[in-house]
Design a protein around this motif. Sequence first.
Motif, PDB file in Angstrom:
ATOM      1  N   THR A 104      14.891  18.655  34.828  1.00 56.79           N
ATOM      2  CA  THR A 104      14.061  19.540  33.989  1.00 56.79           C
ATOM      3  C   THR A 104      14.871  20.744  33.524  1.00 56.79           C
ATOM      4  O   THR A 104      14.747  21.188  32.375  1.00 56.79           O
ATOM      5  CB  THR A 104      12.799  19.966  34.766  1.00 56.79           C
ATOM      6  OG1 THR A 104      12.166  18.787  35.234  1.00 56.79           O
ATOM      7  CG2 THR A 104      11.840  20.732  33.895  1.00 56.79           C
ATOM      8  N   GLY A 152      12.574  30.179  40.371  1.00 56.13           N
ATOM      9  CA  GLY A 152      12.462  29.320  41.557  1.00 56.13           C
ATOM     10  C   GLY A 152      13.484  28.201  41.477  1.00 56.13           C
ATOM     11  O   GLY A 152      14.635  28.421  41.059  1.00 56.13           O
ATOM     12  N   ASN A 153      13.078  26.991  41.843  1.00 63.75           N
ATOM     13  CA  ASN A 153      14.021  25.869  41.868  1.00 63.75           C
ATOM     14  C   ASN A 153      14.631  25.609  40.500  1.00 63.75           C
ATOM     15  O   ASN A 153      15.854  25.583  40.352  1.00 63.75           O
ATOM     16  CB  ASN A 153      13.316  24.588  42.333  1.00 63.75           C
ATOM     17  CG  ASN A 153      12.931  24.669  43.775  1.00 63.75           C
ATOM     18  OD1 ASN A 153      13.644  25.269  44.580  1.00 63.75           O
ATOM     19  ND2 ASN A 153      11.784  24.096  44.120  1.00 63.75           N
ATOM     20  N   ILE A 154      13.758  25.409  39.513  1.00 62.92           N
ATOM     21  CA  ILE A 154      14.275  25.042  38.190  1.00 62.92           C
ATOM     22  C   ILE A 154      14.915  26.255  37.522  1.00 62.92           C
ATOM     23  O   ILE A 154      16.015  26.165  36.969  1.00 62.92           O
ATOM     24  CB  ILE A 154      13.154  24.435  37.316  1.00 62.92           C
ATOM     25  CG1 ILE A 154      12.661  23.133  37.973  1.00 62.92           C
ATOM     26  CG2 ILE A 154      13.627  24.192  35.891  1.00 62.92           C
ATOM     27  CD1 ILE A 154      11.461  22.498  37.333  1.00 62.92           C
ATOM     28  N   ASP A 173      10.716  37.755  37.995  1.00 58.35           N
ATOM     29  CA  ASP A 173       9.993  36.948  38.986  1.00 58.35           C
ATOM     30  C   ASP A 173       9.631  37.894  40.124  1.00 58.35           C
ATOM     31  O   ASP A 173      10.514  38.369  40.843  1.00 58.35           O
ATOM     32  CB  ASP A 173      10.910  35.810  39.495  1.00 58.35           C
ATOM     33  CG  ASP A 173      10.183  34.855  40.448  1.00 58.35           C
ATOM     34  OD1 ASP A 173       9.290  35.308  41.181  1.00 58.35           O
ATOM     35  OD2 ASP A 173      10.548  33.662  40.468  1.00 58.35           O
ATOM     36  N   PHE A 175       8.607  37.518  42.912  1.00 58.28           N
ATOM     37  CA  PHE A 175       8.941  37.066  44.269  1.00 58.28           C
ATOM     38  C   PHE A 175      10.446  36.885  44.484  1.00 58.28           C
ATOM     39  O   PHE A 175      10.885  36.421  45.524  1.00 58.28           O
ATOM     40  CB  PHE A 175       8.194  35.758  44.589  1.00 58.28           C
ATOM     41  CG  PHE A 175       6.718  35.887  44.347  1.00 58.28           C
ATOM     42  CD1 PHE A 175       5.920  36.562  45.262  1.00 58.28           C
ATOM     43  CD2 PHE A 175       6.134  35.387  43.193  1.00 58.28           C
ATOM     44  CE1 PHE A 175       4.561  36.723  45.031  1.00 58.28           C
ATOM     45  CE2 PHE A 175       4.773  35.540  42.950  1.00 58.28           C
ATOM     46  CZ  PHE A 175       3.979  36.204  43.876  1.00 58.28           C
ATOM     47  N   THR A 205       7.653  29.031  35.490  1.00 56.43           N
ATOM     48  CA  THR A 205       6.663  29.387  36.520  1.00 56.43           C
ATOM     49  C   THR A 205       5.594  28.301  36.564  1.00 56.43           C
ATOM     50  O   THR A 205       5.416  27.558  35.596  1.00 56.43           O
ATOM     51  CB  THR A 205       5.946  30.710  36.181  1.00 56.43           C
ATOM     52  OG1 THR A 205       5.107  30.473  35.040  1.00 56.43           O
ATOM     53  CG2 THR A 205       6.921  31.825  35.884  1.00 56.43           C
ATOM     54  N   CYS A 232       9.566  24.582  29.233  1.00 53.92           N
ATOM     55  CA  CYS A 232       9.569  23.251  29.857  1.00 53.92           C
ATOM     56  C   CYS A 232       8.803  23.338  31.175  1.00 53.92           C
ATOM     57  O   CYS A 232       9.047  22.559  32.089  1.00 53.92           O
ATOM     58  CB  CYS A 232      10.993  22.778  30.137  1.00 53.92           C
ATOM     59  SG  CYS A 232      11.919  22.412  28.656  1.00 53.92           S
ATOM     60  N   ASP A 258       8.183  21.637  25.598  1.00 58.12           N
ATOM     61  CA  ASP A 258       8.041  20.301  26.185  1.00 58.12           C
ATOM     62  C   ASP A 258       6.608  20.116  26.680  1.00 58.12           C
ATOM     63  O   ASP A 258       6.192  19.005  26.967  1.00 58.12           O
ATOM     64  CB  ASP A 258       9.017  20.164  27.365  1.00 58.12           C
ATOM     65  CG  ASP A 258       8.969  18.781  27.992  1.00 58.12           C
ATOM     66  OD1 ASP A 258       9.015  17.785  27.237  1.00 58.12           O
ATOM     67  OD2 ASP A 258       8.873  18.685  29.236  1.00 58.12           O
ATOM     68  N   HIS A 281       6.378  16.209  26.838  1.00 58.50           N
ATOM     69  CA  HIS A 281       6.433  16.400  28.305  1.00 58.50           C
ATOM     70  C   HIS A 281       7.463  15.444  28.937  1.00 58.50           C
ATOM     71  O   HIS A 281       7.152  14.642  29.811  1.00 58.50           O
ATOM     72  CB  HIS A 281       5.037  16.184  28.927  1.00 58.50           C
ATOM     73  CG  HIS A 281       4.882  16.854  30.260  1.00 58.50           C
ATOM     74  ND1 HIS A 281       3.700  17.451  30.661  1.00 58.50           N
ATOM     75  CD2 HIS A 281       5.735  17.019  31.304  1.00 58.50           C
ATOM     76  CE1 HIS A 281       3.849  17.949  31.883  1.00 58.50           C
ATOM     77  NE2 HIS A 281       5.074  17.701  32.293  1.00 58.50           N
ATOM     78  N   ALA A 284      10.882  15.762  32.982  1.00 61.92           N
ATOM     79  CA  ALA A 284      11.290  15.042  34.196  1.00 61.92           C
ATOM     80  C   ALA A 284      11.730  13.613  33.903  1.00 61.92           C
ATOM     81  O   ALA A 284      12.008  12.848  34.826  1.00 61.92           O
ATOM     82  CB  ALA A 284      10.120  15.012  35.173  1.00 61.92           C
TER      83      ALA A 284
HETATM   84  N1  LIG Z   1       8.333  19.725  31.895  1.00 62.37           N
HETATM   85  C1  LIG Z   1       8.362  19.015  32.987  1.00 62.37           C
HETATM   86  O1  LIG Z   1       8.358  17.799  32.938  1.00 62.37           O
HETATM   87  C2  LIG Z   1       8.432  19.691  34.314  1.00 62.37           C
HETATM   88  C3  LIG Z   1       9.142  19.079  35.354  1.00 62.37           C
HETATM   89  C4  LIG Z   1       9.192  19.702  36.587  1.00 62.37           C
HETATM   90  C5  LIG Z   1       8.552  20.909  36.776  1.00 62.37           C
HETATM   91  N2  LIG Z   1       7.858  21.466  35.760  1.00 62.37           N
HETATM   92  C6  LIG Z   1       7.193  22.752  35.920  1.00 62.37           C
HETATM   93  O2  LIG Z   1       8.191  23.767  35.993  1.00 62.37           O
HETATM   94  C7  LIG Z   1       7.661  24.906  36.659  1.00 62.37           C
HETATM   95  C8  LIG Z   1       8.661  25.461  37.646  1.00 62.37           C
HETATM   96  O3  LIG Z   1       8.935  24.529  38.648  1.00 62.37           O
HETATM   97  P1  LIG Z   1       9.835  24.937  39.906  1.00 62.37           P
HETATM   98  O4  LIG Z   1      10.114  23.698  40.646  1.00 62.37           O
HETATM   99  O5  LIG Z   1      10.955  25.785  39.492  1.00 62.37           O
HETATM  100  O6  LIG Z   1       8.791  25.799  40.725  1.00 62.37           O
HETATM  101  P2  LIG Z   1       9.127  26.862  41.859  1.00 62.37           P
HETATM  102  O7  LIG Z   1       7.874  27.037  42.611  1.00 62.37           O
HETATM  103  O8  LIG Z   1      10.362  26.539  42.568  1.00 62.37           O
HETATM  104  O9  LIG Z   1       9.397  28.183  41.024  1.00 62.37           O
HETATM  105  C9  LIG Z   1       8.379  28.882  40.360  1.00 62.37           C
HETATM  106  C10 LIG Z   1       8.802  30.328  40.304  1.00 62.37           C
HETATM  107  O10 LIG Z   1       7.833  31.049  39.562  1.00 62.37           O
HETATM  108  C11 LIG Z   1       7.717  32.305  40.156  1.00 62.37           C
HETATM  109  N3  LIG Z   1       6.481  32.966  39.773  1.00 62.37           N
HETATM  110  C12 LIG Z   1       5.246  32.789  40.297  1.00 62.37           C
HETATM  111  N4  LIG Z   1       4.381  33.624  39.711  1.00 62.37           N
HETATM  112  C13 LIG Z   1       5.086  34.324  38.791  1.00 62.37           C
HETATM  113  C14 LIG Z   1       4.729  35.328  37.869  1.00 62.37           C
HETATM  114  N5  LIG Z   1       3.486  35.781  37.776  1.00 62.37           N
HETATM  115  N6  LIG Z   1       5.697  35.811  37.068  1.00 62.37           N
HETATM  116  C15 LIG Z   1       6.973  35.368  37.156  1.00 62.37           C
HETATM  117  N7  LIG Z   1       7.362  34.424  38.031  1.00 62.37           N
HETATM  118  C16 LIG Z   1       6.426  33.908  38.830  1.00 62.37           C
HETATM  119  C17 LIG Z   1       7.786  32.013  41.644  1.00 62.37           C
HETATM  120  O11 LIG Z   1       8.109  33.161  42.379  1.00 62.37           O
HETATM  121  C18 LIG Z   1       8.860  30.972  41.698  1.00 62.37           C
HETATM  122  O12 LIG Z   1      10.124  31.540  41.922  1.00 62.37           O
HETATM  123  C19 LIG Z   1       6.355  24.410  37.263  1.00 62.37           C
HETATM  124  O13 LIG Z   1       5.300  24.826  36.437  1.00 62.37           O
HETATM  125  C20 LIG Z   1       6.452  22.915  37.214  1.00 62.37           C
HETATM  126  O14 LIG Z   1       5.205  22.292  37.177  1.00 62.37           O
HETATM  127  C21 LIG Z   1       7.804  20.885  34.523  1.00 62.37           C
END
Ligand SMILES: NC(=O)c1ccc[n+]([C@@H]2O[C@H](COP(=O)([O-])OP(=O)(O)OC[C@H]3O[C@@H](n4cnc5c(N)ncnc54)[C@H](O)[C@@H]3O)[C@@H](O)[C@H]2O)c1
Length: 529
Positions: A104, A152-154, A173, A175, A205, A232, A258, A281, A284
């Motif tokens: 992603t 976060g992760n992505i 962020d 957090f 997020t 995305c 996306d 979308h 992934a």
């Molecule tokens: N397009 C796709 O196909 C696809 C694929 C995978 C994930 N995603 C989406 O990507 C997003 C991120 O995924 P991830 O794995 O990095 O999640 P994650 O939980 O690792 O990271 C999310 C981050 O957002 C931060 N956050 C929460 N509230 C916030 C706010 N109010 N302001 C700013 N930051 C804030 C958190 O602290 C965290 O660091 C998710 O919404 C997930 O569903 C989309």
Amino acid sequence: MTTKPKVLISDKMDPNAARIFEARGCDVDVITGETPEQLIARIGEYDGLAIRSSTKVTKEVLAAAKNLKVIGRAGIGVDNVDIPAASAQGVVVMNTPFGNSITTAEHAIAMIFALARQIPEANARTQAGEWPKNAFMGVEVTGKTLGLIGAGNIGSIVASRALGVKMKVVAFDPFLTPERAVEMGVEKVELDALLERADFITLHTPLTDQTRNILSRENLLKTKNGVRIVNCARGGLIDEDALKDLLVSGHVAGAALDVFKTEPAKDSPLFGAPNFICTPHLGASTTEAQVNVALQVAEQLADYLVNGGVTNALNMPSLSAEEAPKLKPYMKLAEQLGSMVGQLTRDSVPRISIHTEGAAAELNMKPMVAAVLAGFLRVQSDTVNMVNAPYLAKERGLEVREVKTEREGDYHTLIRVSVKTESGERSVAGTLFNNVEPRLVELFGIKVEAELAGHMMYIVNEDAPGFIGRIGTLLGENGINIGTFNLGRREAGGEAVLLLSVDSAVPETVLKQACALPGVKLVKALAFA
Ligand SMILES: NC(=O)c1ccc[n+]([C@@H]2O[C@H](COP(=O)([O-])OP(=O)(O)OC[C@H]3O[C@@H](n4cnc5c(N)ncnc54)[C@H](O)[C@@H]3O)[C@@H](O)[C@H]2O)c1
Ligand SMILES: O=C(O)[C@H](O)COP(=O)(O)O
């Protein structure tokens, strides 16, 4: 013969998932593309449900899912699952939080480059025979500032890739710790500063009440003239109408989505807007990510259904496959102690404390706490299990305290459950014989030694000669066979407790007769799983 757990895969998933379910001893059906009504009609027969983002696990689906124990999301976002409803019903919800993050993040980076060089439109017009060499003028990304909303992760993978192509990265962020920001090589900033400074903005997020519309019209107007925006993560993070207006005005030089507020997006206001590009979308959708998430979700679900292992659950404490066998007898003991207290406490209980001692204190306490609560609350509702018990306890205002003492006491391992009632603190304690057999060893301050199983009778009486004979005769006359006798007393001639296991339920009339025997203070029928 035990029946195999039955799993439904209801979204398109790599075929390895089905293979793993079968290899792990589950029966599996792959039925995708059904309507909500078809899913509701079918879901009742399954123990596990494996999904991606298409299947919507609503309250209505859950209400029909009478046997469902676990939902596994092959992916990250679980906004298509009604988690509070699943928790209330005792259904574990798991995701695979890392399996598609690289993929992603790469999609977001691809979107940045596609926007910077207008690749989709240049491609379409070139293939249409136009050769529009003078129609396009891109921008370099080197030296530009990328504003990351969500690190976060992505987000952190996007940051590392962006740094690799010599962008500067600022991140908003709440957090994100300053130490982690330094480790990532990004500058932690407030949202307004990011909006002001970023040449490109990417969103990473989840969609929550705090992030919904985070790029509102007001916030979009605070961005730098000529900003380019990539989403995305989740539709709903951006005001799509406002984004369209700003693309038309040219304030936003490009946007790549996306994900959309409503999916599948068939008629978005953004379609046809200048410098707007999108994908359906696909964040992934790489072979690698789909194999990863399919393997992970199948392993996790099968592990839970077959061994009780809990990984990446969003509504329950984790329990690894290695921990599960060790913790299983503890969880049984914890549930029995919770049940004992629940069945013997008539007053309202504002607080329950769970204290582990010796070997028990070295283990993961969360599953034991959940098991105590499940046992305790089961008297109030027979749909309580380890998943929904902590939620129910919270809902009912029950304060839960956890205490650990690693030092051994009289037993090498002990769990004590105490409740605060109107008449004071009352506690029961239990140990494991041979590390596997749960035994009650203390009951409201009196030492006993009893196995808690099946139908039981709890009798409090004055310690006096002849009582055991009288109770034995009464039960015998009523055709009730006694399995085990467990006696305990505070001191000779003082208050004594008798725990009897009996082969059948004791009728109310017999309980009344037992209560009328000389010296008897209290008689209660108990039942244990
Ligand atoms: N397009 C796709 O196909 C696809 C694929 C995978 C994930 N995603 C989406 O990507 C997003 C991120 O995924 P991830 O794995 O990095 O999640 P994650 O939980 O690792 O990271 C999310 C981050 O957002 C931060 N956050 C929460 N509230 C916030 C706010 N109010 N302001 C700013 N930051 C804030 C958190 O602290 C965290 O660091 C998710 O919404 C997930 O569903 C989309
Ligand atoms: O949250 C996710 O993992 C992504 O949105 C992927 O969704 P998908 O599995 O439907 O592609």
